[in-house]
Design an enzyme around this catalytic site. Structure first.
Site, mmCIF file in Angstrom:
data_model
loop_
_atom_site.group_PDB
_atom_site.id
_atom_site.type_symbol
_atom_site.label_atom_id
_atom_site.label_comp_id
_atom_site.label_asym_id
_atom_site.label_seq_id
_atom_site.Cartn_x
_atom_site.Cartn_y
_atom_site.Cartn_z
ATOM 1 N N SER A 103 0.851 -1.187 0.000
ATOM 2 C CA SER A 103 0.000 0.000 0.000
ATOM 3 C C SER A 103 0.884 1.234 0.000
ATOM 4 C CB SER A 103 -0.905 -0.001 1.230
ATOM 5 O OG SER A 103 -1.489 1.266 1.436
ATOM 6 N N LYS A 149 -0.277 -3.702 5.189
ATOM 7 C CA LYS A 149 -1.200 -4.426 4.319
ATOM 8 C C LYS A 149 -0.476 -5.365 3.359
ATOM 9 C CE LYS A 149 -4.947 -2.686 2.719
ATOM 10 N NZ LYS A 149 -5.843 -1.916 1.837
ATOM 11 N N ARG A 174 -22.572 -6.071 -46.374
ATOM 12 C CA ARG A 174 -21.371 -5.683 -45.626
ATOM 13 C C ARG A 174 -21.793 -4.609 -44.627
ATOM 14 N NH1 ARG A 174 -17.042 -5.247 -49.077
ATOM 15 N NH2 ARG A 174 -15.890 -4.253 -47.380
#
Length: 420
Positions: A281, A287, A321
């Protein structure tokens, strides 16, 4: 090719880059010209591969707006560069003769996408192998089964992983079918093969229609694609690819969702593989974010709208097309395929290094108390007129887990044995 806002894009390497698609278009032109020469309709073989390359991408891209696609500029370059010194300038005019721009773009995309599909198929084999190992190792690792986010009844992590495995086996089967049927597109101006028929007629062919059909087959054979009728406005070949790719991201998304849930600190039953520099982090050093799973969920969320665009384009293909619907497919398909390759590689890494904490699973199951056996107790009371019977351990209420796991493992082993 890089993408600052799609972390991991580099995992797809050169697949479906502008240079790769350009090279595929040249291969299509080469295969068609060779077919004309072999049929006696064009006077001289020319070597086109290598005449244009990455250095030409910028100018071709800039000029594509003039005709709405890059083929017009490509054909001009090939005709300009293909004739050797002293050669007849008219030889170059046979390049692209009898094709239309859509033939080249559609077929080139099939070639470029095939490389991406092959890569995904290889990653799926690796993932199936990893999951077989997880299922075998944890077929009796008990854990809380959860439904609607709440504790339900006991299960095993082996069965959970077997569920992931079944999903990937489904995807692999779908993908194999798609890879085996990628089609060539050779229809000419409006899908009638008229130019090929006329060329054959002018050279005295007794059966010009058969010659025109053979041109398409020869082109398909040279490119290792399926020879099919022209599909200018029948876009199932494209949506079929999109559906297979989305099914893959769906399956990986489901795995990733389980991982991010079970990796929450308060649950802590699973953890992603550790790699230096990953999961940190910018402000909270404690973390360890489950980044691979987060990025897999991102892919699973973003893929379906891309496939939706392919289906919308297919529904709006008009006349012989399409006017804009076809054009909307190109980058959509490229983006979806590249992102799926990226997700495939990330999923392989996740499953190969997934960390399973069996002790934590058992501790969470024990902490759940008697509630996880409420269903069993209700059945016992019903069957015994209110009485009870011995056995209150969670591992005594695992149903047919072993049979289900065995069936999945057998299917996986068959798949691995049959895969190339």
């Amino acid at each position: 090719m890089t993408d600052l806002l799609w972390p991991g894009d580099e995992r797809a390497g050169d697949l479906l880059t502008d240079a790769a698609v350009l090279a595929a278009m040249v291969r299509v032109e080469q295969a068609w010209l060779d077919a004309l020469v072999d049929a006696g309709l064009a006077p001289k073989a020319l070597h086109l591969v290598g005449l244009v390359g990455p250095d030409d991408v910028a100018s071709l891209a800039a000029g594509a707006e003039g005709g709405g696609n890059p083929v017009i500029g490509l054909v001009s370059l090939l005709r300009e560069r293909a004739v050797p010194p002293g050669g007849a300038e008219s030889d170059g005019t046979w390049i692209h003769r009898g094709l239309t721009s859509q033939d080249v773009v559609d077929t080139a995309l099939m070639l470029a996408v095939r490389d991406a599909l092959d890569r995904v198929a290889g990653e799926l084999r690796d993932q199936i192998t990893s999951l077989v190992g997880l299922v075998e190792a944890h077929r009796r690792t008990t854990m809380v089964g959860r439904t609607l986010t709440q504790h339900a009844v006991p299960t095993t992590f082996g069965l959970v992983a077997a569920g992931w495995l079944e999903g990937l086996l489904d995807v692999a089967e779908d993908l194999d079918r798609v890879r085996a049927t990628l089609p060539v597109q050779v229809g000419g101006a409006v899908g009638t093969l008229a130019a090929g028929v006329e060329l054959a007629r002018l050279t005295g062919s007794a059966d010009p229609e058969a010659v025109a059909v053979q041109l398409a087959r020869a082109t398909a054979g040279a490119l290792r694609l399926a020879a099919v009728r022209p599909w200018h406005v029948r876009r199932r070949p494209v949506t079929r690819i999109g559906d297979a790719l989305v099914a893959a991201t769906d399956a990986w998304g489901q795995v990733a969702t389980d991982v991010v849930t079970l990796a929450r600190p308060e649950i802590a039953e699973l953890a992603e593989p550790v790699k230096a520099g990953r999961g940190g982090s910018s402000t909270m050093p404690q973390k360890q974010n489950p980044v691979l799973s987060v990025l897999l969920r991102r892919a699973a969320l973003a893929a379906p709208p891309l496939a939706s665009t392919l289906h919308t384009a297919a529904a709006l293909a008009v006349d012989q097309r399409p006017d804009g619907a076809w054009h909307a497919e190109w980058d959509t398909l490229r983006t979806l395929a590249r992102r799926t390759v990226v997700a495939a590689d990330q999923a392989s890494e996740l499953l190969a290094g997934l960390r399973v904490d069996g002790d934590r699973m058992r501790a969470n199951l024990d902490a759940a108390g008697d509630g996880v056996l409420a269903e069993r107790d209700g059945i016992r009371r019903l069957a015994t007129d209110g009485g009870t019977s011995e056995g209150s351990k969670p591992h005594s209420y695992l149903g047919a887990t072993d049979l289900l796991v065995d069936a999945t493992l057998a299917r996986a082993r068959t798949s691995l044995e049959e895969s190339p």
